[in-house]
Design a protein around this motif. Structure first.
Motif, PDB file in Angstrom:
ATOM      1  N   GLY A  41       0.829  -1.199   0.000  1.00 36.64           N
ATOM      2  CA  GLY A  41       0.000   0.000   0.000  1.00 36.64           C
ATOM      3  C   GLY A  41       0.857   1.239   0.000  1.00 36.64           C
ATOM      4  N   GLY A  45      -0.201   6.029   4.592  1.00 36.29           N
ATOM      5  CA  GLY A  45       0.608   5.253   5.531  1.00 36.29           C
ATOM      6  C   GLY A  45       1.870   4.721   4.858  1.00 36.29           C
ATOM      7  N   GLU A  66       2.364  -1.424  -4.584  1.00 33.33           N
ATOM      8  CA  GLU A  66       1.178  -0.567  -4.750  1.00 33.33           C
ATOM      9  C   GLU A  66       0.574  -0.868  -6.111  1.00 33.33           C
ATOM     10  OE1 GLU A  66      -0.857   1.879  -3.232  1.00 33.33           O
ATOM     11  OE2 GLU A  66      -1.794   1.743  -5.208  1.00 33.33           O
ATOM     12  N   ARG A  67      -0.736  -1.113  -6.138  1.00 39.51           N
ATOM     13  CA  ARG A  67      -1.357  -1.529  -7.406  1.00 39.51           C
ATOM     14  C   ARG A  67      -1.405  -0.404  -8.440  1.00 39.51           C
ATOM     15  NH1 ARG A  67      -6.510  -1.406  -4.306  1.00 39.51           N
ATOM     16  NH2 ARG A  67      -6.484  -3.659  -4.009  1.00 39.51           N
ATOM     17  N   TYR A  71      -1.131   7.855  -7.447  1.00 39.54           N
ATOM     18  CA  TYR A  71      -1.956   7.897  -6.225  1.00 39.54           C
ATOM     19  C   TYR A  71      -2.775   9.187  -6.241  1.00 39.54           C
ATOM     20  CZ  TYR A  71      -3.321   7.975  -1.318  1.00 39.54           C
ATOM     21  OH  TYR A  71      -4.054   7.994  -0.152  1.00 39.54           O
ATOM     22  N   CYS A  74      -7.503  11.293  -1.369  1.00 40.36           N
ATOM     23  CA  CYS A  74      -8.872  11.645  -0.954  1.00 40.36           C
ATOM     24  C   CYS A  74      -8.900  13.043  -0.348  1.00 40.36           C
ATOM     25  CB  CYS A  74      -9.409  10.616   0.036  1.00 40.36           C
ATOM     26  SG  CYS A  74      -9.865   9.053  -0.728  1.00 40.36           S
ATOM     27  N   ALA A 109      -1.003  -7.004  -4.623  1.00 37.24           N
ATOM     28  CA  ALA A 109      -0.573  -8.030  -3.665  1.00 37.24           C
ATOM     29  C   ALA A 109      -1.779  -8.948  -3.481  1.00 37.24           C
ATOM     30  CB  ALA A 109      -0.180  -7.383  -2.350  1.00 37.24           C
ATOM     31  N   PRO A 136      -2.902  -0.881   3.560  1.00 38.00           N
ATOM     32  CA  PRO A 136      -3.707  -1.012   2.340  1.00 38.00           C
ATOM     33  C   PRO A 136      -5.023  -0.232   2.361  1.00 38.00           C
ATOM     34  CG  PRO A 136      -4.112  -2.885   3.771  1.00 38.00           C
ATOM     35  CD  PRO A 136      -3.196  -1.948   4.525  1.00 38.00           C
ATOM     36  N   ARG A 192     -13.521   5.951   7.012  1.00 36.55           N
ATOM     37  CA  ARG A 192     -12.409   6.870   6.790  1.00 36.55           C
ATOM     38  C   ARG A 192     -12.928   8.307   6.691  1.00 36.55           C
ATOM     39  NH1 ARG A 192      -9.784   5.656   0.883  1.00 36.55           N
ATOM     40  NH2 ARG A 192      -8.256   4.756   2.295  1.00 36.55           N
ATOM     41  N   ASP A 321      -5.758   3.474   7.876  1.00 34.78           N
ATOM     42  CA  ASP A 321      -7.191   3.167   7.982  1.00 34.78           C
ATOM     43  C   ASP A 321      -7.459   1.710   8.352  1.00 34.78           C
ATOM     44  OD1 ASP A 321      -7.724   5.746   7.222  1.00 34.78           O
ATOM     45  OD2 ASP A 321      -8.543   5.249   5.249  1.00 34.78           O
ATOM     46  N   SER A 331      -7.577   8.966   9.226  1.00 36.37           N
ATOM     47  CA  SER A 331      -7.284  10.121   8.372  1.00 36.37           C
ATOM     48  C   SER A 331      -5.898   9.975   7.768  1.00 36.37           C
ATOM     49  CB  SER A 331      -7.343  11.419   9.195  1.00 36.37           C
ATOM     50  OG  SER A 331      -6.171  11.552   9.973  1.00 36.37           O
ATOM     51  N   GLY A 332      -5.651  10.765   6.727  1.00 34.14           N
ATOM     52  CA  GLY A 332      -4.337  10.766   6.108  1.00 34.14           C
ATOM     53  C   GLY A 332      -3.294  11.301   7.072  1.00 34.14           C
ATOM     54  N   PHE A 333      -3.674  12.335   7.824  1.00 30.05           N
ATOM     55  CA  PHE A 333      -2.754  12.907   8.804  1.00 30.05           C
ATOM     56  C   PHE A 333      -2.356  11.831   9.811  1.00 30.05           C
ATOM     57  CE2 PHE A 333      -1.576  17.282  10.407  1.00 30.05           C
ATOM     58  CZ  PHE A 333      -0.732  16.841  11.410  1.00 30.05           C
TER      59      PHE A 333
HETATM   60  C1  LIG Z   1     -13.550  12.463   0.636  1.00 30.93           C
HETATM   61  C2  LIG Z   1     -12.419  12.248   1.603  1.00 30.93           C
HETATM   62  C3  LIG Z   1     -11.732  13.346   2.119  1.00 30.93           C
HETATM   63  C4  LIG Z   1     -10.679  13.133   3.003  1.00 30.93           C
HETATM   64  N1  LIG Z   1     -10.049  14.238   3.505  1.00 30.93           N
HETATM   65  C5  LIG Z   1      -9.038  14.079   4.392  1.00 30.93           C
HETATM   66  C6  LIG Z   1      -8.358  15.224   4.921  1.00 30.93           C
HETATM   67  O1  LIG Z   1      -8.674  16.368   4.598  1.00 30.93           O
HETATM   68  N2  LIG Z   1      -7.338  15.005   5.791  1.00 30.93           N
HETATM   69  C7  LIG Z   1      -6.955  13.758   6.161  1.00 30.93           C
HETATM   70  O2  LIG Z   1      -6.009  13.632   6.949  1.00 30.93           O
HETATM   71  N3  LIG Z   1      -7.588  12.650   5.682  1.00 30.93           N
HETATM   72  C8  LIG Z   1      -8.611  12.779   4.816  1.00 30.93           C
HETATM   73  N4  LIG Z   1      -9.248  11.675   4.298  1.00 30.93           N
HETATM   74  C9  LIG Z   1      -8.891  10.309   4.802  1.00 30.93           C
HETATM   75  C10 LIG Z   1      -7.661   9.731   4.109  1.00 30.93           C
HETATM   76  O3  LIG Z   1      -7.827   9.712   2.715  1.00 30.93           O
HETATM   77  C11 LIG Z   1      -7.401   8.302   4.584  1.00 30.93           C
HETATM   78  O4  LIG Z   1      -7.552   8.230   5.971  1.00 30.93           O
HETATM   79  C12 LIG Z   1      -5.987   7.886   4.188  1.00 30.93           C
HETATM   80  O5  LIG Z   1      -5.911   7.797   2.792  1.00 30.93           O
HETATM   81  C13 LIG Z   1      -5.582   6.566   4.842  1.00 30.93           C
HETATM   82  O6  LIG Z   1      -4.297   6.192   4.433  1.00 30.93           O
HETATM   83  P1  LIG Z   1      -3.910   4.658   4.235  1.00 30.93           P
HETATM   84  O7  LIG Z   1      -2.466   4.647   3.894  1.00 30.93           O
HETATM   85  O8  LIG Z   1      -4.402   3.867   5.373  1.00 30.93           O
HETATM   86  O9  LIG Z   1      -4.784   4.187   2.988  1.00 30.93           O
HETATM   87  P2  LIG Z   1      -4.759   4.739   1.485  1.00 30.93           P
HETATM   88  O10 LIG Z   1      -4.270   6.128   1.445  1.00 30.93           O
HETATM   89  O11 LIG Z   1      -6.087   4.435   0.907  1.00 30.93           O
HETATM   90  O12 LIG Z   1      -3.669   3.857   0.762  1.00 30.93           O
HETATM   91  C14 LIG Z   1      -3.840   2.486   0.581  1.00 30.93           C
HETATM   92  C15 LIG Z   1      -3.127   2.094  -0.694  1.00 30.93           C
HETATM   93  O13 LIG Z   1      -2.978   0.679  -0.723  1.00 30.93           O
HETATM   94  C16 LIG Z   1      -3.185   0.205  -2.036  1.00 30.93           C
HETATM   95  N5  LIG Z   1      -3.584  -1.198  -1.938  1.00 30.93           N
HETATM   96  C17 LIG Z   1      -4.608  -1.724  -1.214  1.00 30.93           C
HETATM   97  N6  LIG Z   1      -4.641  -3.066  -1.338  1.00 30.93           N
HETATM   98  C18 LIG Z   1      -3.620  -3.381  -2.163  1.00 30.93           C
HETATM   99  C19 LIG Z   1      -3.154  -4.624  -2.678  1.00 30.93           C
HETATM  100  N7  LIG Z   1      -3.747  -5.773  -2.366  1.00 30.93           N
HETATM  101  N8  LIG Z   1      -2.098  -4.618  -3.513  1.00 30.93           N
HETATM  102  C20 LIG Z   1      -1.484  -3.451  -3.851  1.00 30.93           C
HETATM  103  N9  LIG Z   1      -1.891  -2.231  -3.391  1.00 30.93           N
HETATM  104  C21 LIG Z   1      -2.941  -2.206  -2.550  1.00 30.93           C
HETATM  105  C22 LIG Z   1      -4.262   1.131  -2.581  1.00 30.93           C
HETATM  106  O14 LIG Z   1      -4.217   1.174  -4.000  1.00 30.93           O
HETATM  107  C23 LIG Z   1      -3.901   2.469  -1.942  1.00 30.93           C
HETATM  108  O15 LIG Z   1      -3.084   3.266  -2.777  1.00 30.93           O
HETATM  109  C24 LIG Z   1     -10.295  11.831   3.379  1.00 30.93           C
HETATM  110  C25 LIG Z   1     -10.975  10.731   2.850  1.00 30.93           C
HETATM  111  C26 LIG Z   1     -12.036  10.931   1.983  1.00 30.93           C
HETATM  112  C27 LIG Z   1     -12.759   9.725   1.425  1.00 30.93           C
END
Ligand SMILES: Cc1cc2nc3c(=O)[nH]c(=O)nc-3n(C[C@H](O)[C@H](O)[C@H](O)COP(=O)(O)OP(=O)(O)OC[C@H]3O[C@@H](n4cnc5c(N)ncnc54)[C@H](O)[C@@H]3O)c2cc1C
Length: 426
Positions: A41, A45, A66-67, A71, A74, A109, A136, A192, A321, A331-333
């Motif tokens: 992913g 994160g 990463e698929r 990127y 959100c 993956a 992920p 999320r 997440d 959250s992304g933060f």
């Molecule tokens: C509309 C909206 C607005 C938002 N605004 C904010 C904001 O203002 N501030 C903030 O902090 N957060 C915000 N967020 C939340 C934020 O986007 C998420 O909390 C954050 O992206 C989580 O990060 P992550 O690394 O857990 O997952 P992600 O960022 O989703 O990354 C996961 C990655 O893993 C990859 N992946 C998954 N499974 C596989 C696999 N099997 N093989 C290969 N790759 C895989 C996916 O393609 C993806 O790129 C918002 C969300 C939404 C929906």
């Protein structure tokens, strides 16, 4: 003996046995092979962790799986839906990670073996690591709303994973008639970005006010309250009086069923005919983590709150997440902060040194219009075996704040976004 130590001994033995040791300069002969960290992913994160590890250890073997080749964040995607800027402004490539010798593999993956810490990719190749990190994100639970499915989402987009769905919702909003009804279905917690649906309603209202002033937004909510509720409602009364209606779960707000072909959305008592329906279903940790049993049937993965190591499997870590991170919101933060805490724990484990748990932070900005935002700042600490809010580090934009304060919050949100995306993608 850890797998890493065992591997080092085996490698040393192999070289000595073949006599190769004598041919190597002494430094290379005794240098331990770099530990191998695999990350699934490349979002908030995973990309943050890969870059953090590389900054702190130039020799570490880091593989990011990463698929997607691009990127799309959100965060700030609600502005794309409202027509404030194009999708390319929230899209990032992995060039800086490649350049930093992070082996970035764009592949699905398919499955992992949490005991061997190996990942099998689509195509059949299996990679093995000393430390395996899962970041992920989430998957959507289509079955949580009757009639909803990937096919129905082509008529009624969720736009809760940014990219094609974001653009689809934007196109539908542009094409809908003035006076049409936009329905937003909000899922039950935990999902999320808890303030995301309300920010989306606000920014779409901003677009409607200028382009389709007779249109209306109904938010059908599974819950009876939401984060920053008073700040959102203050903004709606101030900026968009009468345009946004919020229906809580206890007043039949929860969406139970949809009919994509008629654009109808059903709650327990009412049904709504939408011009545009933004249906956000319930969520859980992404499939790869669930299939490996890391969620232990709960939907999200339990972790050690200091290191983010899975409670289920040693040497496997879960971030962002997909993890149960106590009182931290999804959250992304948060994911970016957790990546650094996890990175410290991994570096300490490699060096066989103890580490002090990091303090964690989340700043959550929401826009009501492009120059009107508000925020919550929350500090977190590891306490009683979980991650808890530390109230001394808590601050919220006050109600009744003036236009200038909201404008400064908007500026600060843009600067946060520029900084965090630079931290991830260079
Ligand atoms: C509309 C909206 C607005 C938002 N605004 C904010 C904001 O203002 N501030 C903030 O902090 N957060 C915000 N967020 C939340 C934020 O986007 C998420 O909390 C954050 O992206 C989580 O990060 P992550 O690394 O857990 O997952 P992600 O960022 O989703 O990354 C996961 C990655 O893993 C990859 N992946 C998954 N499974 C596989 C696999 N099997 N093989 C290969 N790759 C895989 C996916 O393609 C993806 O790129 C918002 C969300 C939404 C929906």
């Amino acid at each position: 003996m850890s797998g890493l130590t065992r591997r080092r001994l085996l490698l040393g033995g192999g070289l000595a046995a073949t006599g190769a040791l004598a041919l190597l300069p002494w430094r290379a002969a005794f240098a331990a092979p770099a530990a191998r960290v695999g990350i699934v992913g490349g979002g908030f994160g995973g990309a943050s962790l890969a870059r953090y590890l590389r900054r702190h250890d130039p020799k570490l073997s880091i593989t990011l799986i990463e698929r997607e080749a691009t990127y799309v964040t959100c965060p700030f995607s609600n502005g794309v839906i409202a027509g404030l800027y194009p999708l390319k402004d929230v899209s990032f490539g992995y060039g800086a990670l490649h350049a930093a010798t992070i082996d970035t593999i764009h592949a699905e993956a398919l499955r992992l073996d949490p005991v061997r810490k190996s990942v099998t990719l689509a195509g059949g190749k299996t990679l093995q690591f000393d430390f395996l990190v899962l970041a992920p994100g989430i998957d959507l639970m289509w079955e949580s709303i009757e009639g909803y499915s990937p096919k129905a989402a082509e008529q009624m987009p969720h736009a809760w994973k940014a990219g094609a769905q974001t653009q689809l919702l934007r196109r539908q909003i542009e094409a809908m008639p003035n006076g049409g009804l936009l329905v937003i279905a909000v899922p039950p917690m935990p999902y999320r970005c808890p303030p995301g649906p309300y920010e989306r309603a606000s920014l779409i209202a901003h677009y409607f006010k200028q382009n389709k002033p007779e249109s209306k937004i109904i938010i059908l909510d599974s819950s009876d309250a939401f984060i920053k509720q008073e700040l959102f409602m203050e903004a709606w009364n101030r900026l968009y009086p009468g345009m946004i209606e919020w229906i809580p779960g206890s007043k039949s707000g929860k969406v139970l069923r949809v009919e994509a072909n008629t654009m109808k959305v059903f709650t327990g008592f009412d049904d709504y005919k939408a011009a545009v329906a933004n249906i956000i279903p319930a969520q859980r940790a992404a499939k790869i983590a669930v299939d490996a049993g890391l969620d232990e049937g709960t939907g999200y993965c339990a972790i050690d709150p200091a290191s983010f190591e899975s409670r289920r499997h040693r040497g496997v870590y879960v971030l962002g997440d997909a993890a149960i991170a106590g009182e931290m919101p999804k959250s992304g933060f948060s994911a970016n902060n957790q990546a650094k805490a996890c990175g410290r724990a991994i570096l300490a484990a490699i060096a066989a040194k103890p580490f002090v748990p990091a303090k964690l932070l989340n700043i959550c900005y929401s826009f009501a219009k492009p120059d009107y935002a508000f925020s919550i700042v929350d500090g977190f600490e590891v306490k009683n075996g979980t991650i808890q809010l530390s109230f001394s580090d808590h601050r919220t934009t006050p109600l009744d704040a003036g236009d200038e304060e909201h404008r400064l919050e908007a500026e600060s949100a843009h600067s946060w976004y520029a900084n965090i995306t630079a931290d991830m993608f260079g």
